[in-house]
Design an enzyme around this catalytic site. Structure first.
Site, mmCIF file in Angstrom:
data_model
loop_
_atom_site.group_PDB
_atom_site.id
_atom_site.type_symbol
_atom_site.label_atom_id
_atom_site.label_comp_id
_atom_site.label_asym_id
_atom_site.label_seq_id
_atom_site.Cartn_x
_atom_site.Cartn_y
_atom_site.Cartn_z
ATOM 1 N N LYS A 576 0.800 -1.226 0.000
ATOM 2 C CA LYS A 576 0.000 0.000 0.000
ATOM 3 C C LYS A 576 0.834 1.278 0.000
ATOM 4 O O LYS A 576 0.293 2.384 0.040
ATOM 5 C CB LYS A 576 -0.971 -0.011 1.184
ATOM 6 C CG LYS A 576 -0.312 -0.054 2.556
ATOM 7 C CD LYS A 576 -1.343 -0.113 3.674
ATOM 8 C CE LYS A 576 -2.013 -1.450 3.765
ATOM 9 N NZ LYS A 576 -1.133 -2.530 4.246
ATOM 10 N N VAL A 606 -6.779 -2.208 1.130
ATOM 11 C CA VAL A 606 -7.719 -1.984 2.233
ATOM 12 C C VAL A 606 -8.621 -3.206 2.337
ATOM 13 O O VAL A 606 -9.283 -3.577 1.372
ATOM 14 C CB VAL A 606 -8.589 -0.733 1.993
ATOM 15 C CG1 VAL A 606 -9.530 -0.510 3.173
ATOM 16 C CG2 VAL A 606 -7.736 0.493 1.751
ATOM 17 N N LEU A 610 -11.564 -8.280 0.939
ATOM 18 C CA LEU A 610 -12.877 -7.637 0.848
ATOM 19 C C LEU A 610 -12.925 -6.703 -0.367
ATOM 20 O O LEU A 610 -11.952 -6.011 -0.648
ATOM 21 C CB LEU A 610 -13.173 -6.831 2.113
ATOM 22 C CG LEU A 610 -13.361 -7.622 3.411
ATOM 23 C CD1 LEU A 610 -13.572 -6.655 4.574
ATOM 24 C CD2 LEU A 610 -14.554 -8.557 3.294
ATOM 25 N N LYS A 679 -4.401 2.983 5.247
ATOM 26 C CA LYS A 679 -5.619 2.441 4.634
ATOM 27 C C LYS A 679 -6.712 3.501 4.580
ATOM 28 O O LYS A 679 -7.446 3.617 3.587
ATOM 29 C CB LYS A 679 -6.096 1.223 5.422
ATOM 30 C CG LYS A 679 -5.153 0.034 5.338
ATOM 31 C CD LYS A 679 -5.604 -1.109 6.235
ATOM 32 C CE LYS A 679 -4.629 -2.274 6.181
ATOM 33 N NZ LYS A 679 -5.018 -3.366 7.116
ATOM 34 N N GLY A 794 -4.468 -12.039 7.030
ATOM 35 C CA GLY A 794 -4.122 -13.431 6.747
ATOM 36 C C GLY A 794 -3.613 -13.582 5.336
ATOM 37 O O GLY A 794 -4.104 -12.933 4.394
#
Length: 816
Positions: A576, A606, A610, A679, A794
């Site tokens: 990032k 981020v 997801l 983030k 993870g």
């Protein structure tokens, strides 16, 4: 009647002659056969060398001895196998004496007259054809040898003659008269009325055979070589090239003219005129069907193949005085014709300011001299500003009869060349639209050819991966590649890992990296690397749509993304750092990606796997507007604060999160709050806020500089000093019906991260155990917010998100 021609590579030794004889024998069982032979492999080249040596005053006899040794070795093996070859043996002895005399004459004259040159170079076919006839007769076949007085030349050229097919027809019929089933002829030359050999041009044996086929109205011509037929591209360069089942005369002519050395382009003219099909077959694999060249191809195909021709030079004439002047192109062509220089392609600018043509590199200097002489007046008076030559060029040609019925072929062709990082210098297309040719630098031709082949002949979505960083996430990603291999194949997707790197070594596959042993291979065969090594992979392997995946947290590597994008790579970033550096660089990456039609993907920046970034971008594209945002954006802090809620001491919670692999190796990186701040900055920028990292208000979980001098071994003991404080804060929150959570917020254009008390009945109050959650209030989503929730940490989850980004970069195949 069947005509069979065997090339020099099919006659490289006794095994080649025996294989050819077997093929001839099989054909002669059912029909009469005329056999045309090239010289034994390398003989013509050696004779060329002998001529050059004689003219230069060097020792030509050593070369002539090599010519004899090569042919005599085959002759001796033939006789050792109990095959009588008296005719060939006698010819070889006479040949050596005659060649010696001719070469001595060339040495005395310091030049080789055209008639003598033709006689010297035709000697190889004289031997090979006699030897084949001897072999067939020794095997019991009714075979007869004939010289090429049955192929009378139609012009006076000793180097590039044509056959008078009409005059050849009765002569061939006379030679075929009798009981013999097989007529054997030497290729490459015909004999004029004076009995002198006239050559049919280099590789002229194909033309000799085609002329015979046209003269006798043969059923078919078979050309036997050491290759299976025409391929979609040169298989020595493009490993995935496929043998073509068929091609039209026009397609075969274009492929041959521009480099596919399967059949002489000159040979196709008499075949096309007579409507005689031609089969290209492999002498050493006669069971293969090969390629059929004929008028009515059965399977309509938009693009049939891609050829490339090396050692080309581009010559450009330019100047304002060329505008409106009639006859400039004619004078160019006449100047080159006077020097017997063949023009490969020619284009003129629409403004008539310049003309560019391509010739073979060996003709470039003579071509420039001829043009300089013809345009002397224009050059002297500035009407033409100059004649420039660019040598070391290659021509890549896209060939297919169906291209004139299909839109977008030229665009895809040029896009593929560009995607390989190759600049197109000249482009030419004929009015029939059967071929599109481009001129590129020679060193760039192979990458361009591979990229074009992928663009037109790959029937799968294509992904070429360079993985930088093979720690937890990178290793998990490679494992997922292996696990998903069959499902990718079922979905017509091709994923190739071309290179893998850690901080020390880079491993580049010869074609692809074998994933089963990537760790061992990286250590054993990897080497030190820099950014230029990574960028060079694209051209080195000729990659059409390469993607760099960054699974590191390296700030220096992130600073190179714009350079990667500018050099034709997609970038998929788990790192990032690039998106949280300056706003100027944030804009630059997106500008460069758009300019070069590349993709910059960073979904896992981020929320790991997801769909946070995609959701935000979709909302903004649809005209929505963010009113407020709150989110738990750290899986490690989600785990730690969840354990605090269960009554664990703060130091114990941090230690357990470390043991479970939720934190960075140094948990202070998580506890500083900067990861969450980064983030949150990305979220803010995605919704249109132009902020820098220092604009984020950060309340760290532990005070800045706390236990800064402690190593990891003593850190937990030092964190225990904070246990009581956190116990009090947890109890206070519980008394208010809430829980402690580490929250990132965007409200009224202001961004902050802090430890907050959150009511348990709100969406963020139930987030724990490594989960992430984002709560978005927007113009469309209020008063009930849009909530995204799931595991946000993870290796497997993050790798899956990276994999998803990679799939979006896939090059889509053209539906032809």
């Amino acid at each position: 009647m069947l005509i069979q021609k065997f090339g020099g590579s099919s006659l490289a030794g006794i095994q080649g002659f025996l294989a050819a004889a077997s093929i001839i024998s099989d054909a002669a069982r059912t029909e009469r056969v005329v056999v045309v032979l090239s010289a034994v492999y390398e003989i013509t080249d050696l004779l060329e060398t002998a001529i050059a040596a004689a003219v230069a005053g060097d020792d030509f006899r050593a070369v002539l001895k090599s010519v004899e040794d090569l042919q005599r070795e085959i002759l001796d093996e033939m006789q050792a196998a109990s095959f009588d070859a008296a005719s060939a043996a006698a010819f070889l002895s006479e040949q050596q004496q005659r060649l010696g005399s001719l070469l001595e004459g060339a040495a005395l004259l310091e030049q080789c007259p055209p008639a003598a040159r033709a006689e010297i170079l035709s000697a190889g076919e004289g031997f090979s054809s006699r030897l084949m006839c001897d072999l067939l007769q020794a095997q019991g076949h009714a075979a007869r040898w004939s010289d090429t007085d049955v192929l009378p030349p139609a012009n006076d050229s000793y180097s590039d003659s044509l056959v008078d097919i009409e005059a050849a027809a009765p002569l061939l019929q006379q030679a075929l008269a009798g009981e013999h089933a097989i007529l054997v002829l030497p290729g490459f030359y015909g004999r004029n009325a004076a009995g002198k050999p006239q050559l049919m041009g280099r590789n002229g044996s194909d033309y000799s055979a085609a002329a015979v086929a046209a003269a006798v109205a043969a059923r078919s011509l078979q050309i036997w070589k050491d290759v299976d037929g025409f391929f979609t591209a040169d298989p020595r360069i493009v490993a995935s090239a496929k043998c073509l089942e068929e091609a039209s005369y026009e397609e075969a002519m274009e492929l041959s003219f521009f480099g596919a050395r399967v059949i002489s382009a000159k040979a196709l003219t008499p075949l096309m005129g007579a409507g005689i099909p031609c089969e290209i077959r492999n002498t050493y694999h006669p069971g293969l069907a090969g390629t059929l060249i004929h008028a009515n191809t059965r399977k309509p195909t938009v693009v049939r193949g891609i050829s490339h021709l090396d050692d080309v030079a581009s010559i450009t004439l330019q100047g304002g005085g060329m505008r409106g002047r009639v006859g400039v192109a004619r004078r160019v062509m006449e100047a080159l014709a006077s020097q017997s220089i063949s023009v490969l392609l020619i284009v003129q600018s629409s403004s008539e300011y310049s003309i560019t043509l391509s010739v073979r590199s060996s003709d470039a200097e003579r071509a420039r001299d001829a043009l300089t002489e013809v345009f002397h007046f224009e050059l002297l008076h500035g009407l033409i500003s100059g004649i420039s030559v660019l040598d070391q060029r290659s021509v890549i040609t896209l060939v297919g009869d169906g291209m004139n019925h299909y839109r977008g072929i030229a665009a895809r062709f040029l896009s593929a060349v560009s995607a390989a990082g190759v600049n197109v210098e000249v482009i030419a297309q004929g009015s029939t639209e059967c071929a599109i040719a481009v001129v590129v630098e020679k060193q760039a031709a192979k990458p361009a050819l591979r990229a074009c082949h992928t663009a037109f002949f790959s029937h799968t979505s294509h992904m070429d991966v360079i993985l930088l960083g093979c720690g937890n996430v990178g290793a998990a990603l490679l494992q997922q590649f292996q696990n998903q291999d069959s499902s990718l194949e079922a979905g017509h997707k091709a994923l190739h890992v071309r290179a893998i790197a850690n901080s020390r070594k880079l491993l580049i596959g010869h074609d692809t990296v074998e994933l089963a042993n990537w760790k061992q291979d990286l250590e054993a065969h990897g080497s030190a690397w820099n950014i230029d090594d990574v960028i060079g992979i694209r051209q080195q392997l000729g990659l059409l749509n390469p993607t760099i995946i960054d699974c590191t947290s390296d700030e220096g590597l992130a600073a190179e993304y714009a350079k990667f994008l500018a050099n034709g790579f997609n970038v998929v970033a788990a790192n990032k750092k690039a998106n949280t550096t300056s706003m100027a660089y944030y804009r630059e990456m997106r500008t460069v990606a758009a300019r070069h039609f590349r993709k910059f993907m960073y979904e896992t920046n981020v929320g790991a796997g997801l769909p946070v970034i995609d959701t935000l971008q979709s909302l903004m594209r649809s005209g929505d507007e963010l009113k407020s945002f709150g989110g738990i954006l750290s899986g490690s802090l989600s785990m730690i604060f969840g354990m605090l809620e269960d009554g664990e001491a703060f130091s114990v919670a941090v230690e357990k999160a470390m043991q479970l692999g939720f934190t960075e190796p140094d948990p202070r990186d998580d506890l500083s709050g900067m990861d969450v701040a980064r983030k949150l900055l990305i979220v803010a920028r995605e919704v249109g806020l132009e902020l820098e990292l220092e604009d984020i208000e950060v309340e760290p979980v532990i005070a800045d500089g706390f236990a800064a001098d402690a190593g990891n071994d003593e850190l937990i003991a030092r964190l225990a000093e904070l246990d009581d404080d956190f116990a009090v804060r947890v109890a206070s929150a519980k008394a208010k019906g809430g829980v402690l959570r580490y929250i990132g917020r965007i409200e009224n254009g202001r961004c902050s991260v802090s430890v907050d008390v959150v009511p348990k009945n709100l969406p963020l109050g139930s987030i724990r155990d490594g989960e992430n959650a984002l709560v978005l209030h927007t113009r469309y989503y209020q008063p009930i917010p849009l909530v995204l929730r799931g595991y946000g940490a993870g290796a497997d989850v993050t790798a899956a998100g990276v994999f998803g980004d990679l799939l979006r970069t896939a090059w889509r195949p053209l539906d032809l």
